[in-house]
Write a protein that holds these residues in place. Structure first.
Motif, PDB file in Angstrom:
ATOM      1  N   HIS A 133      26.005  24.236   0.521  1.00  0.00           N
ATOM      2  CA  HIS A 133      24.701  24.342   1.175  1.00  0.00           C
ATOM      3  C   HIS A 133      24.833  23.991   2.656  1.00  0.00           C
ATOM      4  O   HIS A 133      25.928  23.681   3.147  1.00  0.00           O
ATOM      5  N   VAL A 134      23.714  24.015   3.347  1.00  0.00           N
ATOM      6  CA  VAL A 134      23.691  23.763   4.790  1.00  0.00           C
ATOM      7  C   VAL A 134      22.672  22.682   5.100  1.00  0.00           C
ATOM      8  O   VAL A 134      21.602  22.624   4.472  1.00  0.00           O
ATOM      9  N   ALA A 135      22.989  21.827   6.053  1.00  0.00           N
ATOM     10  CA  ALA A 135      22.015  20.875   6.606  1.00  0.00           C
ATOM     11  C   ALA A 135      21.912  21.114   8.099  1.00  0.00           C
ATOM     12  O   ALA A 135      22.921  21.305   8.778  1.00  0.00           O
ATOM     13  N   GLN A 136      20.689  21.120   8.598  1.00  0.00           N
ATOM     14  CA  GLN A 136      20.441  21.277  10.029  1.00  0.00           C
ATOM     15  C   GLN A 136      19.689  20.058  10.549  1.00  0.00           C
ATOM     16  O   GLN A 136      18.756  19.578   9.894  1.00  0.00           O
ATOM     17  N   PHE A 137      20.112  19.581  11.708  1.00  0.00           N
ATOM     18  CA  PHE A 137      19.393  18.474  12.337  1.00  0.00           C
ATOM     19  C   PHE A 137      18.106  19.055  12.902  1.00  0.00           C
ATOM     20  O   PHE A 137      18.096  19.716  13.942  1.00  0.00           O
ATOM     21  N   ALA A 138      17.003  18.809  12.196  1.00  0.00           N
ATOM     22  CA  ALA A 138      15.737  19.461  12.531  1.00  0.00           C
ATOM     23  C   ALA A 138      15.022  18.802  13.688  1.00  0.00           C
ATOM     24  O   ALA A 138      14.343  19.482  14.472  1.00  0.00           O
ATOM     25  N   ALA A 139      15.124  17.464  13.795  1.00  0.00           N
ATOM     26  CA  ALA A 139      14.411  16.777  14.873  1.00  0.00           C
ATOM     27  C   ALA A 139      14.815  15.321  14.929  1.00  0.00           C
ATOM     28  O   ALA A 139      15.144  14.705  13.915  1.00  0.00           O
ATOM     29  N   GLY A 140      14.765  14.797  16.141  1.00  0.00           N
ATOM     30  CA  GLY A 140      14.759  13.358  16.330  1.00  0.00           C
ATOM     31  C   GLY A 140      13.341  12.940  16.637  1.00  0.00           C
ATOM     32  O   GLY A 140      12.633  13.609  17.410  1.00  0.00           O
ATOM     33  N   VAL A 141      12.879  11.879  16.010  1.00  0.00           N
ATOM     34  CA  VAL A 141      11.504  11.426  16.242  1.00  0.00           C
ATOM     35  C   VAL A 141      11.530  10.143  17.064  1.00  0.00           C
ATOM     36  O   VAL A 141      12.505   9.395  17.040  1.00  0.00           O
ATOM     37  N   ALA A 144       4.653  11.074  12.715  1.00  0.00           N
ATOM     38  CA  ALA A 144       4.240  12.033  11.685  1.00  0.00           C
ATOM     39  C   ALA A 144       4.087  13.432  12.279  1.00  0.00           C
ATOM     40  O   ALA A 144       4.549  14.427  11.695  1.00  0.00           O
ATOM     41  N   MET A 145       3.462  13.519  13.437  1.00  0.00           N
ATOM     42  CA  MET A 145       3.278  14.824  14.071  1.00  0.00           C
ATOM     43  C   MET A 145       4.608  15.414  14.525  1.00  0.00           C
ATOM     44  O   MET A 145       4.837  16.625  14.406  1.00  0.00           O
ATOM     45  N   ASP A 205      14.517  23.714   2.553  1.00  0.00           N
ATOM     46  CA  ASP A 205      14.284  23.576   1.113  1.00  0.00           C
ATOM     47  C   ASP A 205      14.175  22.120   0.683  1.00  0.00           C
ATOM     48  O   ASP A 205      13.923  21.837  -0.488  1.00  0.00           O
ATOM     49  N   GLY A 206      14.385  21.206   1.594  1.00  0.00           N
ATOM     50  CA  GLY A 206      14.278  19.779   1.317  1.00  0.00           C
ATOM     51  C   GLY A 206      14.525  19.018   2.598  1.00  0.00           C
ATOM     52  O   GLY A 206      14.959  19.588   3.610  1.00  0.00           O
ATOM     53  N   GLY A 207      14.241  17.715   2.556  1.00  0.00           N
ATOM     54  CA  GLY A 207      14.406  16.895   3.751  1.00  0.00           C
ATOM     55  C   GLY A 207      15.070  15.566   3.478  1.00  0.00           C
ATOM     56  O   GLY A 207      14.806  14.926   2.447  1.00  0.00           O
ATOM     57  N   LEU A 208      15.935  15.161   4.397  1.00  0.00           N
ATOM     58  CA  LEU A 208      16.503  13.817   4.418  1.00  0.00           C
ATOM     59  C   LEU A 208      15.925  13.103   5.625  1.00  0.00           C
ATOM     60  O   LEU A 208      16.018  13.607   6.753  1.00  0.00           O
ATOM     61  N   TYR A 209      15.329  11.931   5.395  1.00  0.00           N
ATOM     62  CA  TYR A 209      14.600  11.226   6.444  1.00  0.00           C
ATOM     63  C   TYR A 209      15.304   9.920   6.758  1.00  0.00           C
ATOM     64  O   TYR A 209      15.481   9.071   5.887  1.00  0.00           O
ATOM     65  N   LEU A 210      15.709   9.787   8.017  1.00  0.00           N
ATOM     66  CA  LEU A 210      16.496   8.641   8.460  1.00  0.00           C
ATOM     67  C   LEU A 210      15.621   7.739   9.315  1.00  0.00           C
ATOM     68  O   LEU A 210      15.358   8.043  10.489  1.00  0.00           O
ATOM     69  N   GLY A 211      15.132   6.666   8.731  1.00  0.00           N
ATOM     70  CA  GLY A 211      14.269   5.749   9.454  1.00  0.00           C
ATOM     71  C   GLY A 211      14.156   4.432   8.721  1.00  0.00           C
ATOM     72  O   GLY A 211      14.338   4.368   7.501  1.00  0.00           O
ATOM     73  N   ILE A 212      13.854   3.377   9.467  1.00  0.00           N
ATOM     74  CA  ILE A 212      13.819   2.030   8.888  1.00  0.00           C
ATOM     75  C   ILE A 212      12.586   1.249   9.333  1.00  0.00           C
ATOM     76  O   ILE A 212      11.862   0.700   8.513  1.00  0.00           O
ATOM     77  N   LEU A 250       7.183   9.008   8.979  1.00  0.00           N
ATOM     78  CA  LEU A 250       8.012  10.021   8.330  1.00  0.00           C
ATOM     79  C   LEU A 250       7.448  10.412   6.969  1.00  0.00           C
ATOM     80  O   LEU A 250       7.410  11.596   6.608  1.00  0.00           O
ATOM     81  N   LEU A 251       6.999   9.416   6.206  1.00  0.00           N
ATOM     82  CA  LEU A 251       6.505   9.691   4.856  1.00  0.00           C
ATOM     83  C   LEU A 251       5.180  10.440   4.889  1.00  0.00           C
ATOM     84  O   LEU A 251       4.946  11.343   4.071  1.00  0.00           O
ATOM     85  N   ILE A 252       4.305  10.099   5.820  1.00  0.00           N
ATOM     86  CA  ILE A 252       3.037  10.825   5.941  1.00  0.00           C
ATOM     87  C   ILE A 252       3.302  12.310   6.201  1.00  0.00           C
ATOM     88  O   ILE A 252       2.675  13.193   5.598  1.00  0.00           O
ATOM     89  N   ALA A 253       4.237  12.602   7.093  1.00  0.00           N
ATOM     90  CA  ALA A 253       4.566  13.997   7.387  1.00  0.00           C
ATOM     91  C   ALA A 253       5.249  14.679   6.212  1.00  0.00           C
ATOM     92  O   ALA A 253       4.954  15.839   5.896  1.00  0.00           O
TER      93      ALA A 253
END
Length: 601
Positions: free
Chosen positions: A101-109, A134-135, A147-154, A162-165
C-alpha cells in the motif's frame, strides 16, 4: 455492568438520538466503495500522484485493492513531545509499502506548547488552536484520495483537534500514534516546591531556570499527568491506540515496533479489507462513557470536561457536566500521578499503567467491554502491555500492580470518588478537581478578592494583600473574553498562602487543566463574565461559601440587583497583539465551556 453506568450511558444515547442519527447518515453518504481515489477524475489523480515515487505511482494509478493512507502530523521541534515524530513518516511509509500500500504525508498541523505560552499573550490562542487543528486536518482529508488516517499528536489541544476532524471524516478508519514521554527528571513535587520558593522571593530566576530545565530536559512528553498524558490515556480507553502503547519511551525498539504495527494495522481495517472499521461507527455512546470513566479513575486533566464534550459533539453525542458528576460518584480513584501524587508518568507505566487500570475497572463493571476498537476486539484487549523480543512484537496481560502507592486495585482505591465534581450555585456551574486537594480544604467560607487577570493576583500577592483567608475571584477569563487561557501563574502564590495557614480558594471562568493542584479551584465557571455571568457581579468583601463535597457555591450578596462589571475588557480585546486579533471571529462565536467551547455550530 454497574447499573448506574448503564443508566448514564442510556441517558446519553436517548438525549442524542437526533444528532447521532444525522451524524451516521452524513458519514454513510461519504462512504466510497473501492479505493477513494477511484472516485476522482484523472486530472485530480494526476495531481495526487505527481510527486510520488515511481513505485507509489504504479500503485496509486491502478485504482484497485491498494490503500492510500493519510499521515497527519503535529511534528515540530519546538515541542519536546512532538520532536520524536520527525522520523515517523519514513518509518510508516516503509511499513505500509511492505504491505503493498501507499502512505502520503497529507498535512502538518499547528501545534503550540502551553508550557511555553503559560502567562504569555500566546496562551489566549491555545484553546482556539484545537479548532484550528481540526480545520487544518479537514483540509488535508478533503482531497478525498485516502482510505484511512494515521494521526500523530500528543499534547493539549492537538489530539482533541485531530480527533474532531477525524470524526468529521468518520467513514474512514483512524489510528492515533503516540511518541512517548521523556525520561524522568527532577521529581515534580520538588519542581513545584522550587516554584513556590521563587514566588516567595527565596530563590532567584537562575535557580528557578536550573530546576525547570532539569524537569523538562529532553525529547518526549512532559512527565506530569497533565492534558498531554491524559490525551494518551483517553486514546487507549477509546481503543484508538494500540494497547499499552501510550507511555513507551521515544526512540526505543519497542516504540518503533509499535509505530510500524500501527501502520500495518490501519491497512487491515480500511474499507478494502474484511475488518473495515470506520471511526464514526466505532466511537459510540459506550466509548464516550469509557473515556469519561478513564479520566475520572486516573485523576486526569479537567481540560477534558471541555474537550470530551467537543469530541462527543463531533460524533453526534450530547454530554454535559452532569454526566461527569454522575460518573464521578460511581468511579473510584485508582491512580496517583503528579499532581495527584508523587509519581510521574514513567513510574505510573512501570506500575501497570493504563492496562492495569482498565483491567480493574472492567472487573468492577465500570467500563463497557463490548465496544469496537482498532484491534478488532473489545476493551479487554487493552489490559495487555506490549514487549519487543528481537523482531517480535507481543502483548502480555497485566495481572497485578507493581506499586500500590501509584496504582491500586479496584477493591482498595485511593478514594471512592474520582474527584471531578460539578459545582452549582449563585454564580452558575463550574468544575472542581478534588483528587489533589487535601480533605481539609474541600470547603471554605471567606471574603472575595476580585481580579480581572492573573498578573493582578500576582502583584497583590507580592504586596501582601492576600495574606488572609480569602477566595480569589478571577473574572474575564472565559472563551469569549480572551480565549480561556490556563491560569497556572496563580498556583505557586496560592500554594504559598495555603502553606502559610490561610484558607484560600480560586473561582474563575478560566482554566487550570491537568496541573490543577492542592488549592481548591472552582474553574470553567459558566456563564462566563463577558456573557453576563454573575461572576462579573462579585465584589471585594462578598462572603463566598464553597462546599465541594456537596457541590455548592453561595455568595452573601444580592447579585441580581447589581449590574455586570466586566471593566475594560472590550477595550483591551480591541487592541490585541501577538496574533490574538486574528482570532476575534472565533471569540465572537464560541459557545460555553460546558458545551465544549467550540466554534463549530
Amino acid at each position: 455492568m454497574n447499573n448506574h453506568i448503564i443508566e448514564i450511558t442510556e441517558r446519553i444515547a436517548e438525549r442524542s438520538v437526533s444528532t447521532r442519527t444525522c451524524y451516521l447518515k452524513k458519514i454513510e453518504q461519504a462512504y466510497i466503495a473501492g479505493p477513494a481515489r477511484s472516485q476522482v477524475s484523472c486530472t485530480n489523480l494526476a495531481h495526487d500522484v505527481a510527486s510520488a515515487s515511481d513505485s507509489d505511482k504504479l500503485i496509486l494509478k491502478q485504482r484497485t485493492q491498494h490503500a492510500n493512507i493519510a499521515i497527519v502530523s503535529a511534528y515540530n521541534d519546538l515541542l519536546s513531545a512532538h520532536q520524536p515524530y520527525g522520523n515517523f513518516p519514513d518509518l510508516i511509509k516503509k511499513s505500509i509499502a511492505k504491505k503493498g500500500h501507499v502512505a502520503q504525508f497529507a498535512a502538518g498541523v499547528p501545534a503550540m506548547c502551553d508550557g511555553i505560552t503559560q502567562g504569555q499573550p500566546g496562551m489566549e490562542l491555545s484553546l482556539f488552536s484545537r479548532d484550528v487543528i481540526a480545520m487544518s486536518t479537514a483540509v488535508a482529508l478533503s482531497h478525498n484520495v485516502f482510505d484511512g488516517g494515521l494521526y500523530l499528536g500528543i499534547c493539549d489541544k492537538i489530539v482533541p483537534g485531530l480527533l474532531i476532524a477525524a470524526l468529521e471524516f468518520g467513514h474512514l478508519p483512524a489510528i492515533f500514534v503516540p511518541a512517548g514521554p521523556m525520561p524522568t527528571g527532577i521529581p515534580n513535587k520538588e519542581k513545584a516546591h522550587i516554584r513556590q520558593q521563587y514566588a516567595e522571593g527565596l530563590i532567584d530566576s537562575d535557580a528557578l531556570l536550573e530546576a525547570e530545565v532539569k524537569s523538562y530536559h529532553s525529547p518526549g512528553t512532559c512527565t506530569f499527568y497533565g492534558t498531554a498524558n491524559s490525551n494518551q490515556m483517553l486514546m487507549e480507553f477509546l481503543g484508538l491506540h494500540l494497547p499499552g502503547s501510550s507511555f513507551i519511551p521515544p526512540g526505543s525498539d519497542l516504540r518503533n515496533a509499535l509505530t510500524e504495527r500501527a501502520a500495518e494495522r490501519i491497512c487491515e481495517i480500511t474499507a478494502l479489507e474484511d475488518e473495515y472499521t470506520p471511526l464514526g461507527n466505532m466511537i459510540d455512546e459506550k466509548s464516550i462513557v469509557n473515556a469519561m470513566v478513564g479520566l475520572i479513575a486516573t485523576g486526569g486533566s479537567t481540560n477534558h470536561t471541555i474537550h470530551l464534550v467537543a469530541i462527543a459533539r463531533a460524533a453526534g453525542f450530547i454530554i454535559d457536566w452532569d454526566d461527569f458528576a454522575s460518573l464521578s460518584k460511581e468511579v473510584p480513584l485508582l491512580a496517583r500521578v503528579y499532581p495527584n501524587g508523587d509519581a510521574d508518568i514513567n513510574q505510573f507505566n512501570l506500575a501497570g499503567g493504563v492496562p492495569f487500570v482498565i483491567k480493574e475497572l472492567l472487573a468492577l463493571g465500570l467500563l463497557h467491554n463490548d465496544v469496537s476498537t482498532i484491534t478488532g476486539q473489545g476493551l479487554e484487549a487493552y489490559t495487555t502491555m506490549p514487549q519487543c523480543t528481537g523482531s517480535a512484537l507481543t502483548w502480555s496481560e497485566i495481572t497485578h500492580t507493581q506499586d500500590k502507592t501509584i496504582i491500586r486495585q479496584g477493591g482498595d482505591p485511593f478514594a471512592k470518588s474520582g474527584g471531578i465534581c460539578l459545582i452549582q450555585g449563585d454564580l452558575g456551574r463550574a468544575i472542581v478537581k478534588l483528587s489533589a486537594v487535601p480533605a481539609a480544604h474541600h470547603a471554605i467560607t471567606a471574603p472575595a478578592v476580585v481580579f480581572s487577570s492573573q498578573e493582578a493576583v500576582k502583584q497583590a500577592f507580592e504586596k501582601g494583600r492576600l495574606d488572609k483567608h480569602c477566595v480569589i475571584v478571577v473574572k474575564n477569563q472565559g472563551p469569549r473574553a480572551n480565549g480561556m487561557p490556563e491560569l497556572h501563574k496563580l498556583m505557586p502564590p496560592l500554594g504559598v498562602l495555603q502553606d502559610r495557614g490561610y484558607n484560600v480558594a480560586l473561582v474563575t471562568d478560566g482554566r487550570l487543566s491537568g496541573a490543577s493542584g492542592k488549592v481548591l479551584s472552582v474553574i470553567h465557571m459558566t456563564p462566563e463574565s463577558i456573557a453576563g455571568g454573575f461572576i462579573s457581579r462579585v465584589e471585594d468583601g462578598d462572603i463566598i461559601e464553597i462546599d465541594a463535597t456537596s457541590g455548592t457555591l453561595t455568595v452573601s450578596a444580592d447579585l441580581a440587583s447589581r449590574a455586570p462589571n466586566v471593566g475594560d475588557q472590550q477595550a483591551s480585546t480591541d487592541q490585541l497583539g501577538a496574533g490574538r486579533n486574528l482570532f476575534n471571529g472565533m471569540r465572537s462565536r464560541v459557545i460555553s465551556a460546558e458545551e465544549g467551547a467550540t466554534t463549530f455550530q
